[in-house]
Design an enzyme around this catalytic site. Structure first.
Site, PDB file in Angstrom:
ATOM      1  N   GLY A 154      19.598 -19.921 -25.235  1.00 48.88           N
ATOM      2  CA  GLY A 154      21.019 -19.645 -25.226  1.00 48.88           C
ATOM      3  C   GLY A 154      21.354 -18.528 -24.257  1.00 48.88           C
ATOM      4  N   CYS A 155      22.635 -18.418 -23.924  1.00 53.55           N
ATOM      5  CA  CYS A 155      23.061 -17.413 -22.946  1.00 53.55           C
ATOM      6  C   CYS A 155      22.955 -15.998 -23.508  1.00 53.55           C
ATOM      7  CB  CYS A 155      24.474 -17.714 -22.452  1.00 53.55           C
ATOM      8  SG  CYS A 155      25.689 -18.008 -23.750  1.00 53.55           S
TER       9      CYS A 155
END
Length: 351
Positions: A154-155
């Site tokens: 994920g970011c």
């Protein structure tokens, strides 16, 4: 020039799909041969992304998702689809011998029960969780090379894990009381129309959201636990910035007694001195989102607060490139036997 390695993209119409199309349009060793979307099937890619007009990739027709066609046509498939959907398509492709880079959360969490607790759906491909590799190349590069399924990070977790890994793995900060205060541009909320991310709702404002409930929390705790060698619980807090793209994470930790700022710097330089995409800023300078926009860089700076005994770490990434599609291409490069930097040597968008 010979054609590149054939790859496919399921879910081309979101921001992650758009960024993947942008990157792969200039990749000389991968050829995007299949792009799918249920809502835009039958259109050319340039119909939905005019920036590809008059480029070869722009002529590619968008089709309905068809796992058998993808398996026949592609050596590797990127999945830019919601969780739950990805585990089904990704599992079937894996069963057919096709390599998969999944940009959803379906294969990131190694514990099925924790995944189901946070994502509120049943995990139907638990059998693949042990073999799925978490695709943060700085720490799992060699495993990614041999993987059939890579769980693209994920970011927010990318920014947090890269910031904390060197000091947790070396045991110089306390594992309790860590606070990760993260801010993201609105593209992180996806391309779908929602009142909360409309221009008039976001412009000239700044707000917190998802406090104590953000689904990236278990992913962060899982990987920080690997670094620390023990179970981790952190306070992860997210905010929405009135900008298009970028993440800035400010992380608060408590230094153990006797640890100097010079030793902390030595640990960051030891961890990332040979890493192309992690830049450790000099003393007195801290990262900004504009300096990483459209790139694979994670910029890291830190300050030791001698008065409180805290180590404060600031990290910045582009949520769409390093935090999603660019990192997916880096993982695909490794899985396909290519140089990890292939197609990813991009300067920041300025100003």
């Amino acid at each position: 020039m010979s054609a590149g390695i054939p790859v496919g993209l399921v879910g081309v119409t979101g921001y992650a799909g758009m960024e993947l199309a942008r990157i792969l349009s200039g990749h000389d060793s991968m050829e995007l041969v299949r792009v799918t979307s249920r809502s835009d099937a039958g259109k050319k890619l340039s119909d939905i992304y005019p920036f590809l007009l008059d480029m070869p990739l722009g002529k590619l027709e968008i089709t309905m998702p068809d796992v058998e066609d993808l398996a026949k046509s592609c050596k590797l498939v990127f999945l830019a689809v919601p969780h739950k959907t990805a585990m089904d398509i990704g599992g079937r492709l894996r069963d057919m011998g096709v390599k998969v880079v999944d940009l959803s959360a379906d294969f990131r969490i190694r514990d099925r029960e924790i995944y189901e607790q946070w994502y509120k759906v049943d995990h139907t491909r638990e059998d693949l969780l042990p073999e799925a590799v978490y695709g943060l190349p700085e720490f799992y590069r060699e495993k990614v090379r041999d993987a059939m399924i890579v769980a693209n990070p994920g970011c927010y977790p990318t920014s947090a894990i890269l910031a904390l890994h060197p000091v947790l793995s070396e045991g110089v900060v306390e594992t309790e009381g860590i606070v990760i205060d993260s801010k993201s541009g609105t593209s992180g909320a996806g391309r779908g129309a929602k009142v909360g991310t409309l221009f008039c709702e976001v412009h000239d404002s700044f707000k917190a959201y998802g406090l104590t409930t953000h689904r990236h929390t278990p992913e962060i705790e899982q990987e920080l636990g690997v670094a620390a060698g023990e179970s981790m619980t952190v306070s992860f807090n997210t905010h929405l910035l009135p900008i298009d793209r970028g993440i800035l994470s400010t992380t608060y930790t408590n230094l153990k007694p006797g640890v100097s700022p010079q030793h902390v710097r030595t640990l960051f330089e030891k961890a990332y001195g040979n890493e192309r995409w992690v830049r450790v800023f000099p003393e007195g300078s801290l990262p900004e989102t504009r300096w990483v926009r459209g790139t694979m860089f994670c910029d890291i700076g830190f300050v030791v607060d001698q008065r409180t005994g805290r180590l404060i770490i600031v990290s910045a990434i582009d949520n769409l490139c390093r935090g999603a599609s660019g990192q997916a291409v880096a993982n695909a490069n490794l899985m396909l036997g290519l140089d990890i930097e292939k197609g990813l040597e991009m300067a920041p968008f300025m100003p």
